[in-house]
Design a protein around this motif. Structure first.
Motif, PDB file in Angstrom:
ATOM      1  N   GLN A  53      41.594  32.369  52.200  1.00 41.44           N
ATOM      2  CA  GLN A  53      40.825  33.549  51.782  1.00 41.44           C
ATOM      3  C   GLN A  53      41.071  33.899  50.312  1.00 41.44           C
ATOM      4  O   GLN A  53      40.580  34.916  49.813  1.00 41.44           O
ATOM      5  CB  GLN A  53      41.180  34.735  52.675  1.00 41.44           C
ATOM      6  CG  GLN A  53      40.769  34.548  54.123  1.00 41.44           C
ATOM      7  CD  GLN A  53      39.279  34.378  54.279  1.00 41.44           C
ATOM      8  OE1 GLN A  53      38.502  35.261  53.936  1.00 41.44           O
ATOM      9  NE2 GLN A  53      38.848  33.235  54.794  1.00 41.44           N
ATOM     10  N   ASN A  54      41.896  33.068  49.623  1.00 41.12           N
ATOM     11  CA  ASN A  54      42.085  33.160  48.157  1.00 41.12           C
ATOM     12  C   ASN A  54      42.854  34.385  47.689  1.00 41.12           C
ATOM     13  O   ASN A  54      42.816  34.735  46.508  1.00 41.12           O
ATOM     14  CB  ASN A  54      40.733  33.135  47.426  1.00 41.12           C
ATOM     15  CG  ASN A  54      40.037  31.804  47.537  1.00 41.12           C
ATOM     16  OD1 ASN A  54      40.611  30.846  48.034  1.00 41.12           O
ATOM     17  ND2 ASN A  54      38.799  31.735  47.088  1.00 41.12           N
ATOM     18  N   ASN A  55      43.574  35.051  48.583  1.00 44.99           N
ATOM     19  CA  ASN A  55      44.353  36.223  48.175  1.00 44.99           C
ATOM     20  C   ASN A  55      45.695  35.798  47.589  1.00 44.99           C
ATOM     21  O   ASN A  55      46.397  34.956  48.168  1.00 44.99           O
ATOM     22  CB  ASN A  55      44.589  37.152  49.369  1.00 44.99           C
ATOM     23  CG  ASN A  55      43.306  37.790  49.853  1.00 44.99           C
ATOM     24  OD1 ASN A  55      42.507  38.271  49.056  1.00 44.99           O
ATOM     25  ND2 ASN A  55      43.079  37.788  51.156  1.00 44.99           N
ATOM     26  N   PHE A 110      38.486  35.271  39.229  1.00 42.84           N
ATOM     27  CA  PHE A 110      38.985  36.250  40.190  1.00 42.84           C
ATOM     28  C   PHE A 110      38.043  37.449  40.246  1.00 42.84           C
ATOM     29  O   PHE A 110      37.304  37.734  39.300  1.00 42.84           O
ATOM     30  CB  PHE A 110      40.397  36.713  39.800  1.00 42.84           C
ATOM     31  CG  PHE A 110      41.447  35.647  39.982  1.00 42.84           C
ATOM     32  CD1 PHE A 110      42.164  35.557  41.167  1.00 42.84           C
ATOM     33  CD2 PHE A 110      41.703  34.715  38.979  1.00 42.84           C
ATOM     34  CE1 PHE A 110      43.119  34.573  41.348  1.00 42.84           C
ATOM     35  CE2 PHE A 110      42.661  33.725  39.147  1.00 42.84           C
ATOM     36  CZ  PHE A 110      43.372  33.649  40.341  1.00 42.84           C
ATOM     37  N   GLN A 111      38.088  38.150  41.390  1.00 41.78           N
ATOM     38  CA  GLN A 111      37.294  39.371  41.538  1.00 41.78           C
ATOM     39  C   GLN A 111      37.656  40.346  40.425  1.00 41.78           C
ATOM     40  O   GLN A 111      38.833  40.528  40.098  1.00 41.78           O
ATOM     41  CB  GLN A 111      37.574  40.027  42.893  1.00 41.78           C
ATOM     42  CG  GLN A 111      36.853  39.389  44.060  1.00 41.78           C
ATOM     43  CD  GLN A 111      37.099  40.168  45.353  1.00 41.78           C
ATOM     44  OE1 GLN A 111      38.152  40.742  45.556  1.00 41.78           O
ATOM     45  NE2 GLN A 111      36.109  40.175  46.225  1.00 41.78           N
ATOM     46  N   ILE A 130      47.383  42.664  45.363  1.00 40.50           N
ATOM     47  CA  ILE A 130      46.634  41.514  45.871  1.00 40.50           C
ATOM     48  C   ILE A 130      45.359  41.319  45.046  1.00 40.50           C
ATOM     49  O   ILE A 130      44.533  42.235  44.931  1.00 40.50           O
ATOM     50  CB  ILE A 130      46.257  41.697  47.351  1.00 40.50           C
ATOM     51  CG1 ILE A 130      47.510  41.912  48.211  1.00 40.50           C
ATOM     52  CG2 ILE A 130      45.464  40.484  47.851  1.00 40.50           C
ATOM     53  CD1 ILE A 130      48.477  40.756  48.216  1.00 40.50           C
ATOM     54  N   ARG A 132      42.089  38.321  44.198  1.00 38.71           N
ATOM     55  CA  ARG A 132      41.376  37.303  44.977  1.00 38.71           C
ATOM     56  C   ARG A 132      40.508  36.430  44.086  1.00 38.71           C
ATOM     57  O   ARG A 132      39.744  36.922  43.267  1.00 38.71           O
ATOM     58  CB  ARG A 132      40.506  37.979  46.036  1.00 38.71           C
ATOM     59  CG  ARG A 132      39.939  36.999  47.056  1.00 38.71           C
ATOM     60  CD  ARG A 132      39.038  37.704  48.029  1.00 38.71           C
ATOM     61  NE  ARG A 132      38.795  36.897  49.211  1.00 38.71           N
ATOM     62  CZ  ARG A 132      37.849  37.147  50.101  1.00 38.71           C
ATOM     63  NH1 ARG A 132      37.061  38.195  49.954  1.00 38.71           N
ATOM     64  NH2 ARG A 132      37.691  36.360  51.143  1.00 38.71           N
ATOM     65  N   SER A 256      41.363  38.854  56.420  1.00 40.11           N
ATOM     66  CA  SER A 256      42.433  39.407  55.598  1.00 40.11           C
ATOM     67  C   SER A 256      42.952  40.686  56.238  1.00 40.11           C
ATOM     68  O   SER A 256      42.191  41.466  56.818  1.00 40.11           O
ATOM     69  CB  SER A 256      41.901  39.705  54.190  1.00 40.11           C
ATOM     70  OG  SER A 256      42.812  40.503  53.474  1.00 40.11           O
ATOM     71  N   SER A 258      44.201  42.986  54.405  1.00 36.60           N
ATOM     72  CA  SER A 258      44.080  44.014  53.357  1.00 36.60           C
ATOM     73  C   SER A 258      43.275  45.244  53.787  1.00 36.60           C
ATOM     74  O   SER A 258      43.618  46.367  53.403  1.00 36.60           O
ATOM     75  CB  SER A 258      43.463  43.401  52.091  1.00 36.60           C
ATOM     76  OG  SER A 258      44.362  42.517  51.474  1.00 36.60           O
ATOM     77  N   ASN A 324      34.998  44.999  48.287  1.00 38.62           N
ATOM     78  CA  ASN A 324      36.273  44.279  48.426  1.00 38.62           C
ATOM     79  C   ASN A 324      36.260  43.194  49.493  1.00 38.62           C
ATOM     80  O   ASN A 324      37.022  42.228  49.398  1.00 38.62           O
ATOM     81  CB  ASN A 324      37.405  45.260  48.751  1.00 38.62           C
ATOM     82  CG  ASN A 324      37.719  46.196  47.602  1.00 38.62           C
ATOM     83  OD1 ASN A 324      37.047  46.171  46.585  1.00 38.62           O
ATOM     84  ND2 ASN A 324      38.736  47.029  47.767  1.00 38.62           N
ATOM     85  N   TYR A 325      35.434  43.350  50.531  1.00 43.78           N
ATOM     86  CA  TYR A 325      35.508  42.441  51.679  1.00 43.78           C
ATOM     87  C   TYR A 325      34.125  41.927  52.084  1.00 43.78           C
ATOM     88  O   TYR A 325      33.694  42.090  53.239  1.00 43.78           O
ATOM     89  CB  TYR A 325      36.180  43.149  52.859  1.00 43.78           C
ATOM     90  CG  TYR A 325      37.441  43.887  52.465  1.00 43.78           C
ATOM     91  CD1 TYR A 325      38.575  43.193  52.056  1.00 43.78           C
ATOM     92  CD2 TYR A 325      37.489  45.284  52.478  1.00 43.78           C
ATOM     93  CE1 TYR A 325      39.728  43.861  51.682  1.00 43.78           C
ATOM     94  CE2 TYR A 325      38.640  45.962  52.099  1.00 43.78           C
ATOM     95  CZ  TYR A 325      39.760  45.251  51.699  1.00 43.78           C
ATOM     96  OH  TYR A 325      40.901  45.906  51.312  1.00 43.78           O
ATOM     97  N   GLY A 382      49.456  37.079  50.714  1.00 41.68           N
ATOM     98  CA  GLY A 382      49.247  36.813  49.299  1.00 41.68           C
ATOM     99  C   GLY A 382      50.345  36.007  48.639  1.00 41.68           C
ATOM    100  O   GLY A 382      50.132  35.417  47.579  1.00 41.68           O
TER     101      GLY A 382
END
Length: 524
Positions: A53-55, A110-111, A130, A132, A256, A258, A324-325, A382
């Motif tokens: 999930q790239n966190n 990244f975000q 965290i 992503r 995630s 998060s 965010n998700y 993470g």
């Protein structure tokens, strides 16, 4: 059968081509060394990194987030029950920001939150830390290509050679030092001998030993088996993280944790938000506590008809969910609730390493999920991908500096004798070069997975672990006499031998720790 022998010479051999292995390759090749990456699939497009999930956890902007490297260290040590190697934790936290910057330099995006990185919270972390990666795919199942593809392209540009579709079955050891590896070609009947000045194991964990796992199927304990077989020490293999929130329906998605920092909660089929019964932190508890709570709710008949519990996102503001998700929003398809259940997710232990990524045997370095020592009894969300980048880079640099070239001459017969010592039945005379197995190996593999899931799962007992030992011995005895007629059979035989060795290492570690701690829970 006469197998074709391909012989290679390189300075640094890297086994595994996920984020850890690719980070190592870029650093070692950047140091001017000849680098070869060997993996079962395609470099940068196979393995667990692709489906993450790239966190990543990092103290990026301490002033904005009221965070500190010391805080990251403390949270990681508390999460790991203080069984972590403190030197490794110090390296992780201190070098995380530099490694994130390094990834950006190599094309990883990244975000963003306007002009800066978007930073989120996650259970176990006392501050928001965290971030992503985003990028190259719309599929929720291949988000990790955002990490692996840019590094694979960079490694190739620096001259790293890719040895793809190879099953490494043994490390070469001469005079007490690892000096290469032996592999079986998965495309044709052939042996590959790779002589190397230093070797890095970055082949990931052991999810393939369990029936329900978030891992890709072929990540099945090879790293631990190869290292142990060569004489390297292993540690903490009893600490297996089970992700609490994997969708029950297919395709199975890993959610995630998060959003639980933003108001999401778990509910049973009666609608009860039950996490406070299991931890004062409630839905901000660490993943091991979440996984056990969900397991108990399901086992005690408070789960859903589908065999899970409900992840309820209704309290998370809609704009937060959207921003965010987005992957979770896509899976929810307009709803705010979805059924999830625990699944094997991550190996907290592995081949023991020091702060320079050295194993206990000269010539062998290790990084990523193949390594043990950083996470202790439990891993915080993470930290895994951050570990892969930080220690992958370290392993690449230090293995490059520690090369001691060996150019021994190995014949096919010498290699086969070497492998026979490790595998017992090696290539029985008269087997065909056909890649198709002549017999079904799935029966033995499924029995192994069932055994590990039943007795080394979320909840363990001494009695159950004893049964697991007996079951694994029975599978091993049957494997010794299993029909063996083609090269395809040989590939599966070697894979199962390594799986059995890794499974036994895990069961032995579970038996040696009679008390509950972190992700190792002894119900007795």
């Amino acid at each position: 059968m006469v197998m074709e022998l391909q012989q290679y010479f390189t300075d640094v051999l890297i086994i595994g081509a996920g984020l850890a292995g690719l980070s190592a390759a870029v650093e070692a090749a950047g140091a001017g060394k000849r680098v070869m990456i060997a993996c079962k699939g395609r470099v940068g497009r196979s393995g667990n990194t692709v489906i993450t999930q790239n966190n990543m956890a990092v103290v990026w902007d301490a002033l904005r987030t009221n965070d500190s490297i010391e805080g990251h260290i403390e949270d990681t040590l508390i999460g790991g029950g203080h069984l972590n190697d403190p030197d490794l934790v110090q390296v992780l936290a201190a070098e995380a920001a530099e490694s994130i910057g390094w990834l950006m330099e190599h094309g990883v995006r990244f975000q963003r939150d306007k002009e800066d990185l978007l930073i989120k919270g996650s259970p176990g972390h006392t501050r928001f830390r965290i971030i992503r990666a985003v990028g190259v795919t719309k599929s929720n199942r291949t988000l990790g290509l955002a990490l692996s593809v840019p590094l694979a392209e960079k490694a190739e540009a620096l001259g790293a050679e890719f040895l793809e579709r190879i099953l490494i079955v043994s490390l070469l050891v001469e005079e007490g030092r690892v000096c290469g590896a032996i592999g079986l070609d998965r495309n044709k009947a052939g042996l590959s001998l790779i002589c190397a000045g230093s070797v890095i194991i970055a082949g990931g964990g052991a999810g393939g030993l369990f029936q329900l796992s978030t891992n890709v199927p072929d990540v099945c304990g090879d790293s631990y088996a190869l290292g142990y077989q060569a004489g390297a020490a292993v540690r903490d293999l009893e600490f297996i993280q089970f992700h609490p929130a994997v969708t029950v329906s297919t395709p199975r998605l890993v959610f995630s944790t998060s959003p639980f920092a933003d108001g999401a909660v778990f509910r049973n089929r009666h609608g009860e938000a039950y996490m406070k019964r299991y931890s004062p932190q409630g839905d901000m508890a660490t993943r091991d506590i979440m996984a056990r709570a969900n397991f108990k709710e399901i086992a005690e008949d408070r789960g859903t008809e589908g065999g899970g519990v409900i992840a309820d996102f209704s309290a998370v503001p809609a704009e937060v969910m959207t921003r965010n998700y987005p992957d979770i929003c896509g899976a929810l398809q307009g709803s705010t609730m979805i059924e999830v259940a625990p699944a094997q997710h991550f190996m907290n232990g592995g081949i023991a390493m020091d702060s320079e990524c050295r194993s206990s045997i000269p010539g062998l370095w290790v990084c990523g999920e193949a390594a043990g020592g950083l996470h202790g009894a439990n891993r915080l969300a993470g930290n895994a991908l951050t570990e892969a980048a930080v220690f992958g880079r370290r392993a690449g640099r230090l293995a490059a500096n520690g090369c001691k070239q060996s150019r021994s001459v190995w014949s096919v017969s010498l290699i086969e004798n070497y492998l026979k010592e490790r595998y017992g039945r090696w290539a029985d005379l008269g087997i065909s070069a056909d890649l198709t197995p002549t017999n079904s190996w799935s029966e033995l593999k499924q029995e192994l997975k069932q055994c590990m899931s039943l007795y080394a799962g979320v909840v363990r007992t001494e009695k159950g672990l004893g049964k697991a030992k007996g079951n694994l011995l029975s599978i091993s005895d049957r494997l010794t006499n299993w029909p063996f007629k083609s090269y395809g059979d040989l590939l599966r035989y070697c894979e199962l031998k390594m799986m059995l060795l890794a499974a036994n290492l895990i069961i032995n570690a579970c038996l040696k720790r009679p008390v509950s701690m972190g992700s190792h829970y002894r119900e007795d």
